[in-house]
Motif scaffolding. Structure first.
Motif, PDB file in Angstrom:
ATOM      1  N   ASP A 496       0.600  -1.193   0.080  1.00  0.00           N
ATOM      2  CA  ASP A 496       0.006  -0.148   0.009  1.00  0.00           C
ATOM      3  C   ASP A 496       0.862   1.321  -0.027  1.00  0.00           C
ATOM      4  O   ASP A 496       0.447   2.229   0.276  1.00  0.00           O
ATOM      5  N   LEU A 497       2.326   1.149  -0.218  1.00  0.00           N
ATOM      6  CA  LEU A 497       3.211   2.441  -0.288  1.00  0.00           C
ATOM      7  C   LEU A 497       2.751   3.363  -1.175  1.00  0.00           C
ATOM      8  O   LEU A 497       2.955   3.020  -2.509  1.00  0.00           O
ATOM      9  N   ARG A 498       2.695   4.584  -0.790  1.00  0.00           N
ATOM     10  CA  ARG A 498       2.360   5.771  -1.782  1.00  0.00           C
ATOM     11  C   ARG A 498       3.407   6.530  -1.450  1.00  0.00           C
ATOM     12  O   ARG A 498       4.184   6.691  -0.522  1.00  0.00           O
ATOM     13  N   PRO A 499       3.606   7.660  -2.566  1.00  0.00           N
ATOM     14  CA  PRO A 499       4.717   8.607  -2.353  1.00  0.00           C
ATOM     15  C   PRO A 499       4.660   9.318  -1.202  1.00  0.00           C
ATOM     16  O   PRO A 499       3.486  10.007  -0.916  1.00  0.00           O
ATOM     17  N   LEU A 500       5.728   9.675  -0.576  1.00  0.00           N
ATOM     18  CA  LEU A 500       5.961  10.474   0.877  1.00  0.00           C
ATOM     19  C   LEU A 500       5.315  11.911   0.529  1.00  0.00           C
ATOM     20  O   LEU A 500       5.820  12.394  -0.516  1.00  0.00           O
ATOM     21  N   THR A 501       4.601  12.396   1.354  1.00  0.00           N
ATOM     22  CA  THR A 501       4.375  14.053   1.179  1.00  0.00           C
ATOM     23  C   THR A 501       4.245  14.482   2.566  1.00  0.00           C
ATOM     24  O   THR A 501       4.506  13.870   3.647  1.00  0.00           O
ATOM     25  N   TYR A 502       4.491  15.956   2.467  1.00  0.00           N
ATOM     26  CA  TYR A 502       4.258  16.711   3.693  1.00  0.00           C
ATOM     27  C   TYR A 502       3.488  17.621   3.683  1.00  0.00           C
ATOM     28  O   TYR A 502       3.448  18.649   2.681  1.00  0.00           O
ATOM     29  N   LYS A 503       2.488  17.404   4.713  1.00  0.00           N
ATOM     30  CA  LYS A 503       1.349  18.445   4.782  1.00  0.00           C
ATOM     31  C   LYS A 503       0.514  18.553   3.413  1.00  0.00           C
ATOM     32  O   LYS A 503       0.323  19.595   2.836  1.00  0.00           O
ATOM     33  N   ASN A 504       0.476  17.207   2.622  1.00  0.00           N
ATOM     34  CA  ASN A 504      -0.248  16.959   1.351  1.00  0.00           C
ATOM     35  C   ASN A 504       0.504  17.696   0.220  1.00  0.00           C
ATOM     36  O   ASN A 504       0.037  18.001  -0.822  1.00  0.00           O
ATOM     37  N   ARG A 505       1.710  17.939   0.593  1.00  0.00           N
ATOM     38  CA  ARG A 505       2.568  18.601  -0.380  1.00  0.00           C
ATOM     39  C   ARG A 505       3.712  17.308  -1.045  1.00  0.00           C
ATOM     40  O   ARG A 505       4.090  16.607  -0.265  1.00  0.00           O
ATOM     41  N   GLU A 506       3.816  17.520  -2.516  1.00  0.00           N
ATOM     42  CA  GLU A 506       4.676  16.432  -3.090  1.00  0.00           C
ATOM     43  C   GLU A 506       6.155  16.703  -2.879  1.00  0.00           C
ATOM     44  O   GLU A 506       6.328  17.891  -2.921  1.00  0.00           O
ATOM     45  N   TYR A 507       6.848  15.465  -2.739  1.00  0.00           N
ATOM     46  CA  TYR A 507       8.293  16.022  -2.939  1.00  0.00           C
ATOM     47  C   TYR A 507       8.757  15.887  -4.409  1.00  0.00           C
ATOM     48  O   TYR A 507       8.306  15.137  -5.012  1.00  0.00           O
ATOM     49  N   PRO A 508       9.824  16.496  -4.705  1.00  0.00           N
ATOM     50  CA  PRO A 508      10.552  16.323  -5.976  1.00  0.00           C
ATOM     51  C   PRO A 508      11.016  14.768  -6.100  1.00  0.00           C
ATOM     52  O   PRO A 508      11.402  14.274  -5.195  1.00  0.00           O
ATOM     53  N   ARG A 509      11.108  14.401  -7.319  1.00  0.00           N
ATOM     54  CA  ARG A 509      11.615  13.140  -7.650  1.00  0.00           C
ATOM     55  C   ARG A 509      13.169  12.707  -6.854  1.00  0.00           C
ATOM     56  O   ARG A 509      13.408  11.841  -6.198  1.00  0.00           O
ATOM     57  N   ALA A 510      13.927  13.804  -7.057  1.00  0.00           N
ATOM     58  CA  ALA A 510      15.486  13.624  -6.527  1.00  0.00           C
ATOM     59  C   ALA A 510      15.410  13.547  -4.933  1.00  0.00           C
ATOM     60  O   ALA A 510      16.028  12.774  -4.367  1.00  0.00           O
ATOM     61  N   ALA A 511      14.271  13.904  -4.334  1.00  0.00           N
ATOM     62  CA  ALA A 511      14.111  13.893  -2.711  1.00  0.00           C
ATOM     63  C   ALA A 511      13.816  12.313  -2.434  1.00  0.00           C
ATOM     64  O   ALA A 511      14.431  11.633  -1.542  1.00  0.00           O
ATOM     65  N   HIS A 512      12.969  11.584  -3.305  1.00  0.00           N
ATOM     66  CA  HIS A 512      12.595  10.228  -3.032  1.00  0.00           C
ATOM     67  C   HIS A 512      13.971   9.393  -3.301  1.00  0.00           C
ATOM     68  O   HIS A 512      14.094   8.512  -2.672  1.00  0.00           O
ATOM     69  N   ILE A 513      14.618   9.622  -4.212  1.00  0.00           N
ATOM     70  CA  ILE A 513      15.910   8.823  -4.630  1.00  0.00           C
ATOM     71  C   ILE A 513      16.835   9.105  -3.547  1.00  0.00           C
ATOM     72  O   ILE A 513      17.269   7.890  -3.052  1.00  0.00           O
ATOM     73  N   ILE A 514      17.061  10.386  -2.946  1.00  0.00           N
ATOM     74  CA  ILE A 514      17.796  10.323  -1.855  1.00  0.00           C
ATOM     75  C   ILE A 514      17.221   9.566  -0.768  1.00  0.00           C
ATOM     76  O   ILE A 514      18.059   9.103  -0.052  1.00  0.00           O
ATOM     77  N   GLY A 515      16.009   9.511  -0.450  1.00  0.00           N
ATOM     78  CA  GLY A 515      15.358   8.766   0.469  1.00  0.00           C
ATOM     79  C   GLY A 515      15.744   7.292   0.670  1.00  0.00           C
ATOM     80  O   GLY A 515      15.998   6.659   1.535  1.00  0.00           O
ATOM     81  N   TRP A 516      15.486   6.891  -0.473  1.00  0.00           N
ATOM     82  CA  TRP A 516      15.624   5.364  -0.939  1.00  0.00           C
ATOM     83  C   TRP A 516      17.056   5.064  -0.596  1.00  0.00           C
ATOM     84  O   TRP A 516      17.445   3.952  -0.363  1.00  0.00           O
ATOM     85  N   CYS A 517      18.014   6.138  -0.920  1.00  0.00           N
ATOM     86  CA  CYS A 517      19.448   5.765  -0.836  1.00  0.00           C
ATOM     87  C   CYS A 517      19.804   5.633   0.665  1.00  0.00           C
ATOM     88  O   CYS A 517      20.556   4.736   1.196  1.00  0.00           O
ATOM     89  N   LEU A 518      19.104   6.387   1.682  1.00  0.00           N
ATOM     90  CA  LEU A 518      19.318   6.234   3.053  1.00  0.00           C
ATOM     91  C   LEU A 518      18.762   4.928   3.535  1.00  0.00           C
ATOM     92  O   LEU A 518      19.339   4.268   4.309  1.00  0.00           O
ATOM     93  N   THR A 519      17.581   4.287   3.133  1.00  0.00           N
ATOM     94  CA  THR A 519      16.944   3.161   3.375  1.00  0.00           C
ATOM     95  C   THR A 519      18.044   2.018   3.001  1.00  0.00           C
ATOM     96  O   THR A 519      18.276   1.091   3.659  1.00  0.00           O
ATOM     97  N   THR A 520      18.594   2.116   1.741  1.00  0.00           N
ATOM     98  CA  THR A 520      19.474   1.070   1.341  1.00  0.00           C
ATOM     99  C   THR A 520      20.701   1.070   2.121  1.00  0.00           C
ATOM    100  O   THR A 520      21.387   0.153   2.282  1.00  0.00           O
ATOM    101  N   LEU A 521      21.094   2.232   2.516  1.00  0.00           N
ATOM    102  CA  LEU A 521      22.385   2.385   3.397  1.00  0.00           C
ATOM    103  C   LEU A 521      22.430   1.521   4.466  1.00  0.00           C
ATOM    104  O   LEU A 521      23.085   0.866   5.153  1.00  0.00           O
TER     105      LEU A 521
END
Length: 595
Positions: A496-521
């Protein structure tokens, strides 16, 4: 077996009289220091700052029920397990995983999550200091509207329509303190100088406490673990007496039953329990490693987890009572009365304090002092965990040099949260670098203790250490219930995973890439450390034997004290001689859980 029982009895008597030969290791001054240190660690920002906004994001009462269930069958069992592992081994979280070398990377990943957590916890402390300093003003600056805010600000003295207005506390936080951007598509901006100063002060205090070592932080914990409750009770009394507060509190305790099947609510409940109790981050193992080896921690666990739950419920009641009041004033629904997000505590609590008729400045000073003190308790625990991991590997490095280095590096990393886009980054790091990673690593931790090391052997170690048998409740939670529920939550969350938002505002694509890099690390530590442990094995062994060897505890595993380690090794040999090995897989599973 009678010889084993007799030996255990004599050993326990010896520990009570001699207490412990500590081999140069730091210890708590007494049992109360450990208790209050764990209280200040667990009853911290995770309860007062994080719990209310997570509950608000996930529907109030809809979140509380999964939270309490998870607390009972995941939170408390893991808390007890980590305390026992730390006390038995007498080592930091990385060395404690010598019990199951193949999953040593779980501890390494948890340390990385702790490093990420301490950076944004310190940023919350900086925001707290910013509010604390202005609380000395003759008029609280978040209590009134500014002319440039226009008609969107809710003026309590105005007779005009108040529908869908925004409280001055919320506008003050976003427009003056954070100077927050609407999005981070064009970048996050430069750090705000006033917040940078507050951040520097925060890290200076964290470093100062860490330099003094565990005994100093244990003395400070008496104050850190008690003072916050006085302020919380005062705020609770004020919150429940505000007009409309009961509607907010009712929302907090009334679930929408159909939403209980939403996997993201359960995911939020699990990760919040991690933060509330400070489990699965290595900090509890570190704190317990300074304990007397034979200390019976069972009563401590009950006290700490109960106080933690009460703190979260009190904080939630205060927050939702204030939100109910704002809903009453603005004629809007509870869900729309205030914007959610990590800054919720810096909106609701100040708004309530501004409505105090007598000395609101005094209550503001007390509240933000309390919040800062909670931050110190949480971050010192995290810092102690990080320093202990390094000292276990490099024992000759002085404590002060590690503390100063951590403070300087932590300050530099935390500057990103002091920017106008800092709350976007905090939300990103919290999800990808901490919460999501911690969920997966928690499953790995339970597998390591419950199945690779084995619940049966773990319970035998508890009996050796404390002289008591382990109940079926703990055995079932460690082996089946807790890992099964965590795995179910993880699977449903991924589906059920959906793109992360902050106060219903979307993140740019680069932010999600950085986020998944943190998870991978964080998750990459598991195979990397498994490969490292495999490589460290004697090269004369064949591949199969080397693999089987990293499934067994390391030769160094056991009590840190040399006398106790020898006694433990002898007991293990005697138990292995007397135990029959079953070849049937089902018998092995049954024996592991109930044996």
């Amino acid at each position: 077996m009678s010889g084993v029982i007799k030996a255990e009895s004599l050993l326990l008597e010896d520990r009570q009289s001699v207490k412990k030969i500590n081999n140069g290791k730091e210890q708590w001054g007494n049992g109360l220091e450990f208790l209050f240190s764990c209280i200040s660690l667990s009853v911290g920002l995770g309860n007062i700052w994080r719990f209310p906004y997570i509950a608000f994001q996930n529907g109030g009462g809809t979140f509380v029920i999964p939270y309490l269930i998870v607390l009972l069958i995941i939170g408390r069992p893991i808390y007890y397990m980590e305390i026992l592992v730390g006390q038995f081994s007498g080592k930091g979280c990385l060395q404690a995983f010598n019990m199951a070398p193949i999953l040593k990377g779980v501890a390494a990943g948890q340390v990385l999550a702790t490093i990420a957590s301490i950076t944004y916890y310190s940023s919350v402390m900086a925001l707290t200091l910013r509010f604390l300093f202005v609380a000395f003003f003759p008029v609280l600056p978040w209590s009134y509207c500014r002319p440039n805010w226009g008609s969107e600000c809710l003026d309590a003295n105005s007779i005009e329509n108040k529908t869908n207005k925004i409280s001055p506390a919320e506008l003050y936080f976003h427009k003056i303190v954070l100077r927050e951007y609407d999005n981070i598509d064009e970048g996050i901006g430069l750090p705000n100088w006033d917040l940078v100063i507050c951040l520097a002060i925060s890290w200076f205090i964290i470093g100062a406490v860490l330099i003094k070592g565990i005994k100093s932080s244990g003395k400070v914990a008496y104050f850190l673990g008690t003072f916050p409750y006085i302020i919380l009770v005062v705020l609770l009394i004020r919150a429940v007496t505000l007009p409309g507060a009961m509607q907010g509190i009712k929302f907090f305790f009334t679930p929408v039953w159909k939403n209980l099947i939403n996997p993201m609510v359960w995911y939020a409940a699990v990760t919040q329990v991690f933060f509330s109790l400070a489990i699965c981050f290595g900090t509890l193992i570190t704190y317990a490693s300074y304990n007397n080896f034979s200390r019976n921690v069972y009563n401590d666990i009950v006290i700490i987890t109960t106080m933690d739950t009460c703190s979260s419920i009190i904080a939630g009641s205060i927050t939702f009572g204030i939100v109910g009041h704002l809903s009453y004033e603005t004629k809007s629904s509870i869900a729309d009365a205030v914007k959610g997000g990590a800054g919720l505590a810096f909106i609701t609590y100040p708004d309530a304090i501004a409505k105090f008729k007598i000395l609101p400045q005094a209550f503001a000073i007390l509240f933000f002092s309390m919040l800062f003190i909670l931050g110190v308790g949480s971050t010192v625990g995290m810092g102690s965990c990080i320093i202990r991991v390094v000292k276990d590997r490099f024992p000759l490095i002085s404590n002060w040099s590690l503390s100063v280095s951590l403070s300087v590096i932590g300050f530099m990393c935390s500057l990103v949260y002091m920017t106008p886009g800092g709350q976007f980054i905090l939300n990103l790091v919290d999800f990808y670098g901490v919460s999501f990673t911690a969920l997966i690593l928690a499953i790995g931790e339970l597998v390591a203790v419950g199945w690779i090391y084995g619940v049966k052997r773990f319970c035998e170690d508890i009996k050796f250490m404390l002289g008591m048998n382990t109940s079926i409740y703990w055995r079932l939670c460690w082996s089946l219930i807790s890992p099964a529920l965590l795995l179910s939550v993880l699977i449903y969350t991924l589906l059920d995973l959906r793109p992360l938002t902050y106060k219903n505002r979307e993140y740019p694509r680069a932010a999600h890439i950085i986020g998944w890099c943190l998870t991978t690390l964080g998750l990459l530590q598991i195979p990397l450390w498994a490969a490292y442990e495999f490589y460290r094995q004697d090269n004369t062994r064949d591949v199969k034997k080397k693999f089987l060897n990293i499934l067994k505890p390391s030769p160094s595993w056991g009590p840190l004290n040399s006398h106790l380690h020898e006694e433990y090794s002898n007991q293990r040999l005697e138990l292995q001689i007397n135990q029959e090995k079953s070849k049937n897989i089902f018998n092995k599973i049954y024996e592991n859980i109930f044996g």
